[in-house]
Design a protein around this motif. Structure first.
Motif, PDB file in Angstrom:
ATOM      1  N   ASN A 106       2.454   2.808  -0.870  1.00  0.00           N
ATOM      2  CA  ASN A 106       3.595   3.588  -1.358  1.00  0.00           C
ATOM      3  C   ASN A 106       4.587   2.749  -2.152  1.00  0.00           C
ATOM      4  O   ASN A 106       5.506   3.289  -2.761  1.00  0.00           O
ATOM      5  N   LYS A 107       4.392   1.458  -2.185  1.00  0.00           N
ATOM      6  CA  LYS A 107       5.217   0.602  -3.028  1.00  0.00           C
ATOM      7  C   LYS A 107       4.765   0.682  -4.487  1.00  0.00           C
ATOM      8  O   LYS A 107       5.379   0.103  -5.371  1.00  0.00           O
ATOM      9  N   GLY A 131       0.213   5.639  -1.687  1.00  0.00           N
ATOM     10  CA  GLY A 131      -0.129   5.825  -0.279  1.00  0.00           C
ATOM     11  C   GLY A 131      -0.092   7.287   0.124  1.00  0.00           C
ATOM     12  O   GLY A 131      -1.003   7.780   0.808  1.00  0.00           O
ATOM     13  N   ASP A 132       0.953   7.991  -0.285  1.00  0.00           N
ATOM     14  CA  ASP A 132       1.047   9.418   0.034  1.00  0.00           C
ATOM     15  C   ASP A 132      -0.048  10.208  -0.665  1.00  0.00           C
ATOM     16  O   ASP A 132      -0.597  11.162  -0.101  1.00  0.00           O
ATOM     17  N   ILE A 178      -0.795   2.687   4.202  1.00  0.00           N
ATOM     18  CA  ILE A 178      -0.107   3.744   3.448  1.00  0.00           C
ATOM     19  C   ILE A 178       1.254   3.243   2.972  1.00  0.00           C
ATOM     20  O   ILE A 178       1.627   3.437   1.803  1.00  0.00           O
ATOM     21  N   ASP A 179       2.001   2.593   3.853  1.00  0.00           N
ATOM     22  CA  ASP A 179       3.327   2.061   3.484  1.00  0.00           C
ATOM     23  C   ASP A 179       3.211   1.043   2.351  1.00  0.00           C
ATOM     24  O   ASP A 179       4.017   1.035   1.414  1.00  0.00           O
ATOM     25  N   SER A 180       2.212   0.198   2.427  1.00  0.00           N
ATOM     26  CA  SER A 180       2.000  -0.802   1.377  1.00  0.00           C
ATOM     27  C   SER A 180       1.648  -0.140   0.047  1.00  0.00           C
ATOM     28  O   SER A 180       2.174  -0.504  -1.009  1.00  0.00           O
ATOM     29  N   GLN A 185      -1.178   3.170   8.906  1.00  0.00           N
ATOM     30  CA  GLN A 185       0.184   3.441   8.445  1.00  0.00           C
ATOM     31  C   GLN A 185       0.717   2.274   7.619  1.00  0.00           C
ATOM     32  O   GLN A 185       1.413   2.471   6.624  1.00  0.00           O
ATOM     33  N   ALA A 186       0.375   1.055   8.010  1.00  0.00           N
ATOM     34  CA  ALA A 186       0.785  -0.120   7.232  1.00  0.00           C
ATOM     35  C   ALA A 186       0.135  -0.083   5.847  1.00  0.00           C
ATOM     36  O   ALA A 186       0.772  -0.426   4.837  1.00  0.00           O
ATOM     37  N   HIS A 203      -3.255   9.498   1.332  1.00  0.00           N
ATOM     38  CA  HIS A 203      -3.240  10.195   2.621  1.00  0.00           C
ATOM     39  C   HIS A 203      -3.521  11.687   2.439  1.00  0.00           C
ATOM     40  O   HIS A 203      -4.316  12.270   3.176  1.00  0.00           O
TER      41      HIS A 203
END
Length: 146
Positions: free
Chosen positions: A123-124, A77-78, A119-121, A116-117, A81
Motif C-alpha cells: 500500500n506504500k 496492497g488494497d 498488504i501494508d508494504s 497484513q504486513a 487484497h
C-alpha cells in the motif's frame, strides 16, 4: 505467497490502462493482443474491475475501457487484497478439518500477520509507481516478432 491468475491478469490490465492516455479507450481485443491473455479471461477481469469501479467501460462504436481515478489512487496492497477475493488468502483451517486447531496452533495467526504486513508494504505503492524505462519498446517488439 502466490497470487492467483485473476489477480495477475487484473494487475496487468490496470498497468496497461494506467499508461494509456485517458482520451484513448482500449478494447478487449487490444488488451488480449498486447498482454497475451485470452479474450475470454479478460471479459471476467474487466467485468470485475468495472463492478468495483477500477475501470470504466462503454459499449458501442466509440466504446472501450479506461482506467478510473479510483484505481490510480488505491494502494497496490488494497488492490491485491480485493483481487484475491478471499478473506483468508493464506490458510483456512476450517476448509479441511485440521488436527492442530484444538491444540492452539498459531500458524494461521503468524501467516495472517505476515499477509497484513505484505498488504501494508504494497500500500506504500500505486500504479503510477510502476515505471517502465522503455514502455513503447515492450509492445513494439510484438510487431516485429509476429
Amino acid at each position: 505467497m502466490k497470487l492467483n491468475h485473476f489477480t495477475d491478469y487484473s494487475l496487468r490490465v490496470l498497468i496497461y490502462l494506467n499508461k494509456k492516455d485517458n482520451a484513448q479507450s482500449c478494447s478487449l481485443d487490444e488488451l488480449s493482443e498486447k498482454l497475451h491473455i485470452l479474450r475470454n479471461h479478460l471479459i471476467k477481469v474487466v467485468q470485475f474491475l468495472s463492478q468495483k469501479g477500477f475501470v470504466i467501460t462503454k459499449r458501442g462504436k466509440n466504446g472501450g475501457i479506461i482506467i478510473s481515478d479510483k484505481a490510480r489512487t488505491t494502494g497496490l496492497g488494497d488492490l491485491i487484497h480485493l483481487l484475491e477475493q478471499d478473506d483468508s488468502p493464506i490458510i483456512n483451517c476450517q476448509s479441511k478439518s485440521c488436527v492442530f486447531m484444538s491444540y492452539n496452533c498459531q500458524l494461521k495467526s503468524f501467516l495472517d500477520i505476515a499477509y497484513q504486513a505484505f498488504i501494508d508494504s504494497m500500500n506504500k505503492h500505486y500504479l503510477s509507481d510502476l515505471v517502465f524505462n522503455n514502455w513503447d519498446i515492450i509492445f513494439a517488439s510484438q510487431h516485429t516478432s509476429n
